[in-house]
Design a protein around this motif. Structure first.
Motif, short mmCIF file in Angstrom:
data_model
loop_
_atom_site.label_atom_id
_atom_site.label_comp_id
_atom_site.label_asym_id
_atom_site.label_seq_id
_atom_site.Cartn_x
_atom_site.Cartn_y
_atom_site.Cartn_z
N ALA A 22 0.84 -1.21 0.00
CA ALA A 22 0.00 0.00 0.00
C ALA A 22 0.86 1.25 0.00
CB ALA A 22 -0.92 -0.01 1.22
N HIS A 23 1.95 1.24 0.77
CA HIS A 23 2.85 2.39 0.83
C HIS A 23 3.49 2.65 -0.53
CE1 HIS A 23 6.39 4.81 1.94
NE2 HIS A 23 5.68 5.18 3.01
N ALA A 24 3.83 1.57 -1.24
CA ALA A 24 4.42 1.72 -2.57
C ALA A 24 3.44 2.36 -3.54
CB ALA A 24 4.88 0.36 -3.09
N ILE A 25 2.16 2.12 -3.35
CA ILE A 25 1.13 2.71 -4.22
C ILE A 25 0.91 4.18 -3.89
CG2 ILE A 25 -1.34 2.63 -4.80
CD1 ILE A 25 -1.11 -0.44 -4.32
N VAL A 68 -5.13 4.16 5.32
CA VAL A 68 -5.18 2.72 5.12
C VAL A 68 -6.06 2.06 6.17
CG1 VAL A 68 -3.83 0.59 5.00
CG2 VAL A 68 -2.87 2.72 4.10
N GLU A 69 -6.95 1.22 5.72
CA GLU A 69 -7.74 0.39 6.62
C GLU A 69 -7.28 -1.05 6.46
OE1 GLU A 69 -12.26 -1.27 7.43
OE2 GLU A 69 -11.93 0.28 5.91
N VAL A 70 -6.77 -1.64 7.53
CA VAL A 70 -6.33 -3.03 7.51
C VAL A 70 -7.46 -3.90 8.01
CG1 VAL A 70 -4.73 -4.72 8.47
CG2 VAL A 70 -3.91 -2.43 7.86
N ARG A 118 4.59 -0.94 12.32
CA ARG A 118 4.28 0.44 12.68
C ARG A 118 5.18 1.47 11.98
NH1 ARG A 118 3.73 -1.85 18.21
NH2 ARG A 118 1.49 -2.05 18.62
N THR A 119 6.30 1.00 11.41
CA THR A 119 7.20 1.93 10.74
C THR A 119 6.81 2.22 9.30
OG1 THR A 119 8.71 0.18 9.94
CG2 THR A 119 9.13 1.09 12.14
N VAL A 120 5.89 1.45 8.74
CA VAL A 120 5.59 1.60 7.31
C VAL A 120 4.87 2.91 7.02
CG1 VAL A 120 4.47 0.56 5.30
CG2 VAL A 120 5.48 -0.92 7.06
N VAL A 172 4.74 1.83 -9.41
CA VAL A 172 5.45 1.11 -8.38
C VAL A 172 4.50 0.07 -7.82
CG1 VAL A 172 6.69 1.25 -6.22
CG2 VAL A 172 6.80 3.15 -7.82
N ALA A 173 4.70 -1.19 -8.17
CA ALA A 173 3.75 -2.24 -7.82
C ALA A 173 4.33 -3.13 -6.74
CB ALA A 173 3.44 -3.09 -9.06
N SER A 174 3.46 -3.93 -6.14
CA SER A 174 3.92 -4.92 -5.16
C SER A 174 4.64 -6.04 -5.86
CB SER A 174 2.73 -5.48 -4.38
OG SER A 174 2.06 -6.43 -5.18
N ALA A 175 5.23 -6.94 -5.06
CA ALA A 175 6.00 -8.04 -5.63
C ALA A 175 5.14 -8.92 -6.50
CB ALA A 175 6.61 -8.87 -4.51
N ALA A 176 3.83 -8.90 -6.33
CA ALA A 176 2.99 -9.84 -7.04
C ALA A 176 2.21 -9.20 -8.18
CB ALA A 176 2.00 -10.47 -6.07
#
Length: 390
Positions: A63-66, A72-74, A104-106, A153-157
């Motif tokens: 989510a941070h990469a996006i 953000v709601e987890v 918590r650091t993200v 910038v996408a996630s690994a998947a």
């Protein structure tokens, strides 16, 4: 302007608790509910709770990469993780504490909220976790099935657009590495360590659970020089980066020059140094002498309070390498990472013993290169090259 809203759904599982474990996570657009990123990884032997926290971290990083400014709601079906991350339950288990701290650091405080959902509403993350475990136990990398992300910038998947034609074909392996007439595909990973941060000149431990520092002024200069050198060679066709800020900044400098997007690979993050984060070697020796001696004596020992040993890192980095090689077969890929993962990739390519990582020097913004062949062989072509910084 109203901040973008993203939803992270994460899950993790272990077949045996502890046993073969994996995680899955999806990121949804908060307005449409559409899945825009996926992440999954086989973790080897771990507990359910560790896998759930790893899924949470991967989902948050995706989510941070996006959008690092998003709200953000987890949503998770783990009551334990939701209550602990919401601050209502204490985190007593030593394996959970560093993982919660990493999560918590993200994002900055106040930007992330947590909600419990029943398991039947967490099917996508659960499916990905099981796919990762199935793949890992079968000895193969997990492969995504989702739609491509619209964000560069996408996630690994996330799924790539079709790759451009190979600019410069990698040289064939040496004679004797394959039977006569075999078609051997060569894939080259150009390994770039990130530029300096404020911690680098002081030689302080800086892993995946510390302050996540940004590049210093010198580090930005180093990243630009590396980008210039890579652009001049003209062979790089894809850019993959660790999710840490310093690596993403270094990767983005190269990506701009190369006209390529940056793909985030969770498995390339630095080792978790636990209580040693931010300390010098001398400070660790003074505060945690027995733990440091054990760590230097065995790659299975962990830094004080850490969730990860060099042996565990090797498994994680090896899985990330396999995912990259499967996705970019026959291409030249820039991989931006950290000291420990890059040393590990070099060690694995050489077939050197695990403790060889203690006998390698790797400078900030240095370049290494490993060529991998489809017959299973690998060749270390370059190590700790800093010529572009002179």
């Amino acid at each position: 302007m109203t901040a973008r809203r993203l939803i992270v759904e994460a899950d993790g599982g272990s077949r045996g608790n502890p046993g073969p474990a994996g995680y899955g996570a999806v990121v949804r657009d908060g307005d449409t509910g559409r899945i825009i990123a996926e992440a999954a990884e086989y973790l080897g032997r771990a507990t359910n709770n560790v896998a759930e926290y790893r899924g949470l971290i991967a989902g948050l990083r995706a989510a941070h990469a996006i959008d690092p400014a998003a709200g953000v709601e987890v949503r998770m079906d783990s009551k334990l993780v939701v209550e602990q991350m919401s601050g209502r339950w204490k985190i007593k288990h030593p394996d959970m504490q560093p993982l919660a701290a990493e999560a918590r650091t993200v994002f900055p405080p106040g930007q992330v909220g947590y909600s419990w959902i029943p398991r039947e509403r967490n099917k996508d993350a659960d499916r990905l976790a099981n796919e990762a475990m199935d793949a890992g136990q079968a000895g193969r990398p997990w492969q995504p099935r989702g739609e491509p992300s619209a964000h560069p910038v996408a996630s690994a998947a996330a799924v790539d657009e079709p790759a451009p034609a190979l600019v410069l074909q990698a040289p064939a392996p040496q004679a004797g590495w394959a039977a006569a007439g075999d078609q051997v595909v060569a894939t080259t990973l150009v390994l770039l360590r990130h530029g300096e941060t404020a911690l680098t000149p002081q030689k302080r431990f800086s892993g995946s659970t510390g302050s996540d520092p940004q590049l210093s002024e010198k580090g930005r200069w180093q990243a630009e020089r590396a980008a210039e050198a890579l652009a001049a060679r003209g062979t790089v066709e894809a850019v993959v980066s660790s999710p840490m800020l310093r690596t993403r900044q270094t990767a983005e400098a190269a990506a701009v020059r190369l006209g390529l997007p940056v793909r985030i690979e969770e498995g390339l993050r630095e080792l978790d140094f636990g209580a040693w984060e931010g300390l010098t070697f001398a400070e660790v020796q003074e505060r945690h002498p027995e733990d440091l001696d054990a760590w230097l004596a065995s790659t299975r020992a962990r830094p004080t309070g850490s969730s990860e040993s060099f042996a565990a890192l090797s498994q994680r980095v090896g899985a990330a390498r396999d995912r990259i090689l499967a996705r970019y077969a026959g291409q030249t890929v820039l991989v931006v990472s950290h000291v420990s993962p890059i040393k590990t990739l070099a060690r694995l390519a050489l077939g050197a013993p695990p403790d060889a990582v203690y006998r390698m020097e790797l400078s900030a913004a240095s370049l290494c290169a490993v060529q991998y062949y489809s017959d299973g062989n690998a060749s270390l072509r370059l190590f700790n090259d800093t010529g572009h910084l002179r």
